[in-house]
Motif scaffolding. Structure first.
Motif, short mmCIF file in Angstrom:
data_model
loop_
_atom_site.label_atom_id
_atom_site.label_comp_id
_atom_site.label_asym_id
_atom_site.label_seq_id
_atom_site.Cartn_x
_atom_site.Cartn_y
_atom_site.Cartn_z
N LEU A 267 0.84 -1.18 -0.26
CA LEU A 267 0.06 0.10 0.01
C LEU A 267 0.91 1.25 0.13
O LEU A 267 0.37 2.16 -0.67
N GLY A 268 1.80 1.20 0.59
CA GLY A 268 2.74 2.38 1.06
C GLY A 268 3.46 2.72 -0.58
O GLY A 268 3.76 3.86 -0.75
N SER A 269 3.61 1.74 -1.59
CA SER A 269 4.30 2.10 -2.71
C SER A 269 3.00 2.69 -3.64
O SER A 269 3.48 3.35 -4.55
N LEU A 270 1.99 2.98 -3.30
CA LEU A 270 0.71 3.50 -3.80
C LEU A 270 0.69 4.82 -3.78
O LEU A 270 0.11 5.69 -2.86
N ARG A 271 1.83 5.88 -4.08
CA ARG A 271 1.95 7.22 -3.43
C ARG A 271 0.96 7.94 -3.94
O ARG A 271 0.78 9.09 -3.10
N SER A 272 -0.02 7.71 -5.00
CA SER A 272 -1.06 8.75 -5.12
C SER A 272 -2.44 8.23 -4.77
O SER A 272 -3.48 8.75 -5.13
N LEU A 273 -2.39 7.37 -3.73
CA LEU A 273 -3.51 6.79 -3.21
C LEU A 273 -4.35 7.97 -2.51
O LEU A 273 -3.72 8.49 -1.75
N ILE A 274 -5.51 7.91 -2.58
CA ILE A 274 -6.67 9.06 -2.09
C ILE A 274 -7.59 8.43 -1.12
O ILE A 274 -7.78 8.76 -0.18
N TRP A 275 -7.94 7.39 -1.49
CA TRP A 275 -8.93 6.76 -0.86
C TRP A 275 -8.73 5.09 -0.46
O TRP A 275 -8.46 4.47 -1.24
N LEU A 276 -8.64 4.74 0.75
CA LEU A 276 -8.46 3.42 1.38
C LEU A 276 -9.46 2.97 2.45
O LEU A 276 -9.42 3.56 3.36
N ASN A 277 -10.23 2.15 1.94
CA ASN A 277 -11.34 1.49 2.86
C ASN A 277 -11.31 0.21 2.98
O ASN A 277 -11.74 -0.54 1.99
N PHE A 278 -11.09 -0.25 4.29
CA PHE A 278 -11.03 -1.62 4.63
C PHE A 278 -12.26 -1.90 5.60
O PHE A 278 -12.19 -2.93 6.42
N ALA A 279 -13.12 -1.12 5.61
CA ALA A 279 -14.13 -0.98 7.13
C ALA A 279 -15.14 -2.31 6.89
O ALA A 279 -15.24 -2.75 5.79
N VAL A 280 -15.57 -2.84 8.22
CA VAL A 280 -16.29 -3.88 8.06
C VAL A 280 -15.70 -5.06 7.61
O VAL A 280 -16.63 -5.56 6.43
N ASN A 281 -14.82 -5.73 8.03
CA ASN A 281 -14.26 -6.84 7.44
C ASN A 281 -13.64 -7.45 8.95
O ASN A 281 -14.37 -7.19 9.88
N ARG A 282 -13.02 -8.51 8.87
CA ARG A 282 -12.39 -9.22 10.04
C ARG A 282 -10.75 -9.16 10.09
O ARG A 282 -9.91 -10.07 10.35
N LEU A 283 -10.47 -8.03 9.64
CA LEU A 283 -8.98 -7.87 9.41
C LEU A 283 -8.35 -7.74 10.86
O LEU A 283 -9.02 -7.06 11.78
N GLY A 284 -6.96 -8.08 10.97
CA GLY A 284 -6.29 -8.08 12.30
C GLY A 284 -6.48 -9.20 13.20
O GLY A 284 -7.28 -9.95 13.09
N ASN A 285 -5.58 -9.19 14.16
CA ASN A 285 -5.65 -10.49 15.11
C ASN A 285 -5.83 -9.88 16.62
O ASN A 285 -5.66 -10.84 17.40
N GLY A 286 -6.12 -9.00 16.79
CA GLY A 286 -6.54 -8.35 17.98
C GLY A 286 -5.02 -7.99 18.93
O GLY A 286 -5.13 -8.29 20.02
#
Length: 960
Positions: A267-286
């Motif tokens: 994601l960090g390589s996408l330097r022109s990124l304006i919108w990043l949305n991962f809301a309402v998933n099960r990402l992460g391990n707590g």
């Protein structure tokens, strides 16, 4: 247009296919002597011959798989063949991983009942035959790990039932044909490790069921199309090892079931990124480090939207969040498992307008530097473990609209500086450990309209007497505190109150008679206080009252029986042991009126009558002088009309008459189905206002007035028309009069700029490209707020250019909420179809097709109207023009596009290719918004992001 024809062809093919299936099923049930007995036999023979031809093309068979394919047994028993039990037609051809060498014969197209072909992990070569397009029932095709070459066969567009296509690791060349856009049922598409070229088609974004898309290891060029962000079901997307370039600005995989970690380095390589949305998933391990990918996002210097809410992210918020792009406008981290404190440096994100950290386990003190976020409109810190004082620097957030800090451990007093937040609509501080008194300055926030909730704290002192300044407030809750003193009479000025909760305090005295002015009060809770005296009769006459809790006070006397007191489930009087009477269901003792002789002498007629006469004379005399004084003041009031600030507290019919010069025709700005709008001037300070007078003779006008008041009371945004006050009174003829007063918009409506009525004004009223972009973004922002950021989603229902007003800076404001619907209300309204039908006449051309067929009001309906408005803005054509409408009510994509872009290579119209691309991108958004199917329409939050990106791109062109 081509897409519309394709859809119609598909419908026709499905119909014919279903018809022929029905005929075949009928034939299969007939006895052998019935008519057409040879149909199935012919099909069987055709299948057998096709399989034998396939066998001939197999040149190497080391496992002797094909030896069973002989005349001694029926072909349905051959290895790899599965047939339909009744018709004996071939359904499945499965020879996967059999080490076969050979080619794919065109006769495969004769197996017209095939639903699956699996030839993966073999050594087949040659081209994939065009005859595969005859397999109309084919659902799965797996030719992976072979050596197939040539181009993808365009005839396969007829395989509209295809769900699974795996051509991974072959030698296929050329581009992906546009004809294959008919694969709308596709769930898996694997084209990796081939020699495909060209660009990744944007129409893949229409594959609404696609779960896996693998395109890696080809020669694709260009950029990843933003349309792929429409696929909400996508779980796997691999495009590595290509020649892709361009700018990827939007990644939106919200509302899926993703698990695991977020690839920060990628994601960090996408330097022109304006919108990043991962809301309402099960990402992460707590666990610690779940948000470490934020360290890489510091490279995305144009990032504006970061949506990570409602996942399983644990650990602390990295300090690197303070180093994210200063262009960042929205951060959503609510609904996770985050611990630790809010990092210092958060104040660096000076352009934030929304910050959501709610529903986590965040603790510690909220840093004072949060006050640097002066553009914040909504701040969500509720349901955490924050402690310490509420930062006084919050008073610097002068753009703050909603502040949620409830369900924490905040201590100390409420900072008076919150009174500086002059745009605040909602303040929620309940369930904390706050002490001290309620600041009087907080009561000066006349903008508070949605809710003020200070309950479940340890606040002391009286309820400030200037609480009456909260004239627009609909809900006030100060229950479960230690407030004392009497309930102030001034609370009667809060005429918009629907809920008033004073329970569990130390209030004393009687219930103020002034509360009778709260005509819209629906819920009143004053239980567990030290109130006394009789319960006033007027409570039973408040027609809107549905809940009344008077329990555990010291009320006495007879309980009324009318109104709310007749509803045993709506009223509670427990713990008032000196009450009597009331309805039997409340089980109160009967009232006994005892007449004592000791008092009779004092109140005998000989004493009472003279005293009464004397009092009556004194009262009459006082009333006379009082009335004369009031008359004098009222006459003076007509001469020296109240100021703009005073008008916000209320305005009379006579003042409106004065300000509009008797509603003179010269002051008429415009008129609509429910009334007329006049230009008015407040005499005392010269402020210009817009006065909307309802035509109450028109059916539905009163409801329109109420709906508009309700909508505007609940919604406040810079791109919504701001209401100053309302007047519900009677006119000089004794008739009902209703009016709304708005801020005046000097540049009139968008309609007057798009379609000037006066030929002489046409040159001066001409919007340039940048103005059109700005107005389009303003309108989209307003709708996005109504749909996604109000307490209850609001659907405008009547978006069109005449309802978009322009201020002196050409900033757009959406107005006219006479048809607006609260989404929860609309979904529960069984008569909605009739309502919508009666409203179709007002805005033909902007109404979505589903409304015309009795569909329910939805935010997608507003999206359709916005799409039409957007196309109208950039074409100059009204939507009612015959050239734009198909027979089914859909917008003709092809003609609208041609109108907007007369010729792409016409340098007289568009001098620069970049400018042309901006215009084309706008049109694509408009066409997406007004798709016939509501599910296919682009949501407004995405529209805002895309349109803002287009504007930024256009500005770069102009600067260059």
């Amino acid at each position: 247009m081509e897409h519309s024809r394709t859809i119609r062809n598909l419908v026709l093919l499905k119909f014919l296919h279903g018809f022929f299936l029905l005929v075949l099923c009928m034939m299969s049930t007939c006895p052998e002597s019935a008519a057409f007995p040879s149909s199935t036999l012919l099909g069987n023979e055709s299948d057998r011959l096709a399989l034998l031809d396939f066998k001939k093309r197999v040149t190497e068979d080391p496992l002797s798989v094909m030896s069973s394919w002989n005349h001694s047994i029926h072909f349905c028993s051959w290895v790899g063949i599965t047939c339909h039990r009744a018709t004996q037609r071939v359904l499945i051809l499965d020879l996967q991983d059999k080490q076969l060498v050979g080619s794919f014969p065109p006769s495969i197209g004769n197996l017209t009942r095939l639903i699956e072909i699996s030839l993966g992990i073999n050594k087949f070569h040659g081209e994939i035959p065009q005859e595969l397009g005859r397999l109309r029932t084919l659902e799965s095709l797996n030719l992976s790990f072979n050596s197939f070459g040539g181009k993808l066969p365009t005839n396969m567009s007829h395989c509209t039932q295809l769900r699974f296509l795996d051509l991974f690791s072959n030698k296929i060349i050329g581009s992906i044909p546009r004809q294959l856009s008919s694969w709308l049922s596709l769930t898996v598409l694997k084209l990796g490790k081939n020699n495909l070229s060209g660009t990744i088609p944007g129409w893949i974004g229409n594959f609404s069921s696609l779960r896996s898309l693998r395109l890696a290891g080809n020669n694709f060029q260009g950029s990843i199309p933003n349309e792929l962000g429409h696929i909400t079901t996508l779980e796997l997307f691999i495009v590595g090892d290509n020649n892709l370039s361009g700018i990827l600005q939007l990644i939106d995989f919200s509302k899926n079931d993703f698990t695991g970690t977020v690839p920060g380095e990628s994601l960090g390589s996408l330097r022109s990124l304006i919108w990043l949305n991962f809301a309402v998933n099960r990402l992460g391990n707590g666990k610690l480090g779940d948000l470490s990918f934020l360290n890489f996002l510091t490279n995305c210097t144009g990032l504006q939207y970061l949506g990570l809410s409602y996942n399983r992210f644990g650990g602390e918020i990295p300090r690197s969040i303070a180093n994210l792009s200063t262009q960042l406008k929205i951060i959503y981290l609510g609904g996770n498992l985050l611990h630790g404190s809010l990092p210092n440096g958060i104040g660096n994100l000076i352009n934030l307008i929304d910050l959501d950290m709610s529903n986590n386990y965040l603790a510690g003190v909220v840093p004072e530097e949060i006050g640097k976020l002066k553009k914040i409109g909504e701040l969500y810190l509720e349901d955490n473990k924050f402690s310490g004082p509420i930062p006084s620097s919050l008073g610097n957030m002068t753009s703050l609209i909603e502040l949620y800090m409830e369900k924490n451990n905040f201590q100390g007093s409420i900072p008076p500086s919150l009174g500086n937040c002059q745009n605040l609509l909602l303040l929620s501080l309940y369930n904390n450990n706050l002490t001290g008194s309620i600041p009087q300055k907080l009561m000066e926030l006349s903008t508070l309209s949605i809710s003020l909730d200070l309950s479940e704290n340890y606040l002391t002192g009286p309820l400030p007497s200037n609480v009456g300044d909260l004239v627009h407030l609909t809900r006030l809750n100060v229950s479960n505190n230690k407030l004392s003193g009497e309930i102030p009479n001034t609370i009667s000025s809060c005429t918009s109150l629907g809920g008033l909760y004073l329970d569990d305090n130390k209030f004393e005295g009687t219930i103020p008679q002034s509360l009778k002015d709260l005509k819209g009060l629906e819920e009143l809770g004053i239980s567990s206080n030290n109130l006394s005296g009789q319960i006033p009769d007027f409570l039973g006459k408040l027609g809107a009252l549905k809940y009344l809790n008077l329990s555990y006070n010291d009320f006495e006397g007879e309980l009324p029986k009318e109104g709310i007191f007749s509803n045993v489930s709506g009223v509670s009087v427990l713990g008032n042991h000196r009450l009597c009477g009331g309805i039997p269901q409340l089980h109160l003792p009967a009232c006994h009126k005892n007449k004592h002789h000791s008092s009779r002498g004092l109140f005998s007629p000989k004493v009472v009558i003279p005293i009464s006469c004397a009092l009556a004379f004194i009262i009459a005399l006082s009333c006379f002088f009082s009335a004369r004084s009031m008359l004098k003041k009222s006459r003076e009031g007509l001469v020296t009309s109240r100021s703009y600030k005073d008008w916000k507290l209320g305005v009379s019919y006579s003042q409106l008459v004065e300000s509009t010069n008797g509603f003179a025709v010269d002051n008429l700005i415009g008129s609509g189905s429910f009334g007329s709008v006049y230009k008015g001037v407040i005499p005392s300070d010269g402020t210009v206002v817009a006065v909307k007078v309802l035509n109450l003779q028109q059916q539905g006008a009163s409801k329109s007035f109420n709906d508009e008041c309700k909508a505007l009371r609940s919604a406040k945004h810079r791109n919504l028309v701001k209401i100053i006050t309302a007047c519900s009174s009677i006119d000089n003829h004794g008739r009902d009069f209703k009016s709304l007063v708005f801020e005046f918009m000097p540049n009139g409506s968008l309609d007057s700029w798009l379609h000037p009525r006066d030929e002489e004004q046409s040159p001066s009223k001409r919007l340039n490209f940048m103005q059109r972009l700005n107005i389009a973004i303003d309108v989209a922002s307003a709708l996005d707020y109504l749909h996604n950021h109000c307490e209850t989603s609001i659907v405008h229902c009547d978006l069109k250019p005449s309802n978009v007003l322009l201020d002196e800076d050409m900033v757009a404001h959406v107005g006219d909420f006479g048809l607006a619907r609260f989404l929860l209300e609309a979904s529960n309204d069984p008569s909605l179809s009739q309502i919508m039908s009666s409203q179709l006449k007002g805005s033909i051309g902007y109404i979505p097709p589903e409304y015309g067929m009795g569909g329910q009001v939805s935010i997608q309906g507003d999206v359709y109207s916005y799409g039409i408005l957007l196309l109208e803005m950039f074409t100059g054509k009204t939507p009612t023009d015959d050239m734009f409408i198909e027979a089914d009510g859909s917008v003709n994509d092809d003609r609208y596009e041609r109108t907007a872009l007369p010729r792409r290579n016409n340098h007289g119209m568009v001098k620069a290719k970049k400018v042309e691309e901006c215009l084309f991108a706008v049109m694509q958004i408009g066409l997406s918004c007004c798709a016939v199917s509501p599910r296919e329409r682009m949501l407004l939050n995405m529209v805002v992001g895309k349109m803002s990106a287009i504007r930024d791109s256009y500005l770069k062109v102009q600067e260059g």
